[in-house]
Design an enzyme around this catalytic site. Structure first.
Site, PDB file in Angstrom:
ATOM      1  CB  SER A   9     -16.818 116.382 -92.304  1.00  0.00           C
ATOM      2  OG  SER A   9     -17.765 117.728 -92.011  1.00  0.00           O
TER       3      SER A   9
ATOM      4  CG  ASP B 157     -15.927 112.460 -90.139  1.00  0.00           C
ATOM      5  OD1 ASP B 157     -15.633 111.407 -90.359  1.00  0.00           O
ATOM      6  OD2 ASP B 157     -16.954 112.731 -90.269  1.00  0.00           O
TER       7      ASP B 157
ATOM      8  CG  ASP C  13     -18.993 107.471 -97.314  1.00  0.00           C
ATOM      9  OD1 ASP C  13     -19.257 106.788 -98.031  1.00  0.00           O
ATOM     10  OD2 ASP C  13     -19.946 108.480 -96.526  1.00  0.00           O
TER      11      ASP C  13
ATOM     12  CG  HIS D 177     -18.546 106.409 -89.652  1.00  0.00           C
ATOM     13  ND1 HIS D 177     -18.331 107.685 -90.416  1.00  0.00           N
ATOM     14  CD2 HIS D 177     -17.249 105.905 -90.169  1.00  0.00           C
ATOM     15  CE1 HIS D 177     -17.210 107.795 -90.656  1.00  0.00           C
ATOM     16  NE2 HIS D 177     -16.173 106.988 -90.792  1.00  0.00           N
TER      17      HIS D 177
ATOM     18  CB  ALA E 106     -19.773 106.051 -81.514  1.00  0.00           C
TER      19      ALA E 106
HETATM   20  P1  13P Z   1     -22.459 110.615 -84.065  1.00  0.00           P
HETATM   21  O1  13P Z   1     -23.543 111.624 -85.049  1.00  0.00           O
HETATM   22  O2  13P Z   1     -22.758 109.783 -83.508  1.00  0.00           O
HETATM   23  O3  13P Z   1     -21.852 111.678 -84.041  1.00  0.00           O
HETATM   24  O4  13P Z   1     -21.522 110.930 -85.874  1.00  0.00           O
HETATM   25  C1  13P Z   1     -20.213 111.726 -86.155  1.00  0.00           C
HETATM   26  C2  13P Z   1     -19.419 110.487 -86.819  1.00  0.00           C
HETATM   27  O5  13P Z   1     -20.070 109.268 -87.847  1.00  0.00           O
HETATM   28  C3  13P Z   1     -18.495 111.370 -87.454  1.00  0.00           C
HETATM   29  O6  13P Z   1     -18.139 110.980 -89.103  1.00  0.00           O
HETATM   30  O1  G3H Z   2     -20.621 112.072 -90.331  1.00  0.00           O
HETATM   31  C1  G3H Z   2     -21.085 113.190 -90.284  1.00  0.00           C
HETATM   32  C2  G3H Z   2     -20.392 114.155 -89.271  1.00  0.00           C
HETATM   33  O2  G3H Z   2     -21.790 114.626 -87.959  1.00  0.00           O
HETATM   34  C3  G3H Z   2     -20.503 115.621 -89.870  1.00  0.00           C
HETATM   35  O3  G3H Z   2     -21.651 116.372 -90.431  1.00  0.00           O
HETATM   36  O4  G3H Z   2     -21.285 116.935 -92.510  1.00  0.00           O
HETATM   37  O5  G3H Z   2     -22.894 117.934 -91.212  1.00  0.00           O
HETATM   38  O6  G3H Z   2     -20.481 118.313 -90.675  1.00  0.00           O
HETATM   39  P1  G3H Z   2     -21.302 117.493 -90.970  1.00  0.00           P
HETATM   40 ZN    ZN Z   3     -19.268 108.941 -89.891  1.00  0.00          ZN
END
Ligand code: 13P
Ligand code: G3H
Ligand code: ZN
Length: 310
Positions: free
Chosen positions: A53, A85, A107, A212, A214
């Site tokens: 992320s 991500d 996104d 996502h 999941a």
């Molecule tokens: P979770 O919080 O369910 O693991 O989702 C992670 C996610 O969607 C990262 O993009």
């Molecule tokens: O989709 C979100 C992911 O779990 C990433 O989370 O932004 O705290 O790294 P984060």
């Molecule tokens: Zn996500």
């Protein structure tokens, strides 16, 4: 700058879509987590996506990432892709493409529809010129995502999904069907809108769809965390059967972060209480890595069905 050892995520996801399984995209932010994910993929003979992320990227330092991922991918027999991500900042999206990531998510799901299309199109243009694949998102997941919070789900509209893919040229599409990020996903019945998924899938049979939020939030991890001083009562995830059903109906990429955080935290809490004399980080980080690796192997084998698809 290409990271030669990486595998093409587009090919990975199209194969998964054809064969009704999903490739796991697991978030990482440290070497232990990354190695747990790659070791699991190797053990399960599964393709895998390493996801960072924007927050994870800042924590892990982009300059290290490209070298470490390159070396780990080269050493591994498993096909590995490197993915940004929830890219929200277009400068960061461009930066990671230039750094060698071979897959990015833009996104724009919290933006008005037209603005989502505009920013996604811009990223597709930049990425495709450089051989990088792009995931877009339409619909809003309830819960917290970086700084953006939403109290309600805004399920993806199937007709709008077709229009979005056509206008933007994205390679894959993240949709909202009732999942949410984090460890508290459902207060009532834990059910996804598989009917909406089926509808989208019938209109976009060639496009890999992404789920996502999941994580399944295994209750053994939750119990251990609470037993060893943590406080995460009421944590609840997506039932594994709902994820399997999603994969049978067009979901080809499944994102998972929370489960690895839980595995890590449960293991370190328990380890330190049970081994008060240990102060060598390699000891407890090894235990954490093993727990995450075992969890990922199980997920690939029994939920995503990506084992032996490498
Ligand atoms: P979770 O919080 O369910 O693991 O989702 C992670 C996610 O969607 C990262 O993009
Ligand atoms: O989709 C979100 C992911 O779990 C990433 O989370 O932004 O705290 O790294 P984060
Ligand atoms: Zn996500």
């Amino acid at each position: 700058m290409k990271i030669e050892q990486l595998s093409n995520e587009r090919d990975m996801l199209l194969k998964a879509k054809r064969e009704h399984y999903a490739v796991g995209a697991f978030n990482f932010s440290s070497i232990e987590i990354m190695r747990a994910i790659v070791d699991a993929a190797e053990a399960a003979h599964s393709p895998v996506i390493l996801a960072l992320s924007e927050g994870g990227l800042k924590y892990a330092e982009p300059r290290y990432i490209r070298h470490v991922v390159g070396v780990v991918s080269e050493m591994s027999n498993a096909p590995v892709a490197l993915h940004l991500d929830h890219g929200k900042n277009i400068d960061i999206v461009r930066e990671v493409i230039d750094l060698g990531f071979n897959s990015v998510m833009i996104d724009g799901s919290s933006l008005p529809y037209d603005e989502n299309i505009a920013v996604t199109k811009e990223v597709v243009k930049y990425a495709h010129k450089r051989g990088v694949v792009v995931e877009g998102e339409l619909g809003v997941l309830a819960g917290v995502e970086d700084d953006v919070h939403s109290d309600v789900h805004k399920y993806t509209d199937p007709e709008q999904a077709v229009d979005f893919v056509k206008k933007t040229g994205v390679d894959s599409l993240a949709i909202a069907i009732g999942t949410s990020h984090g460890a508290y996903k459902f207060s009532g019945e834990a059910k996804l809108r598989i009917d909406i998924l089926k509808n989208i899938n019938s209109l976009l049979p060639e496009v890999p769809l992404v789920l996502h939020g999941a994580s399944s939030v295994p209750q053994n991890f939750v119990k251990t965390i609470n037993e060893y001083g943590g406080k995460i009562e009421g944590a609840k995830g997506v039932p594994e059967e709902e994820i399997r059903e999603s994969c049978r109906n067009g979901i080809s990429k499944v994102n998972c972060d929370t489960d690895l955080r839980l595995a890590f935290t449960a293991t370190i809490r328990k380890y330190l209480v049970e081994n008060p004399t240990i102060f060598d980080p390699r000891k407890y980080l090894q235990a954490c890595k093993d727990a995450m690796r075992d969890f990922v192997i199980d997920k690939m084998t029994n939920v995503l069905l990506s084992a032996n698809k490498a």
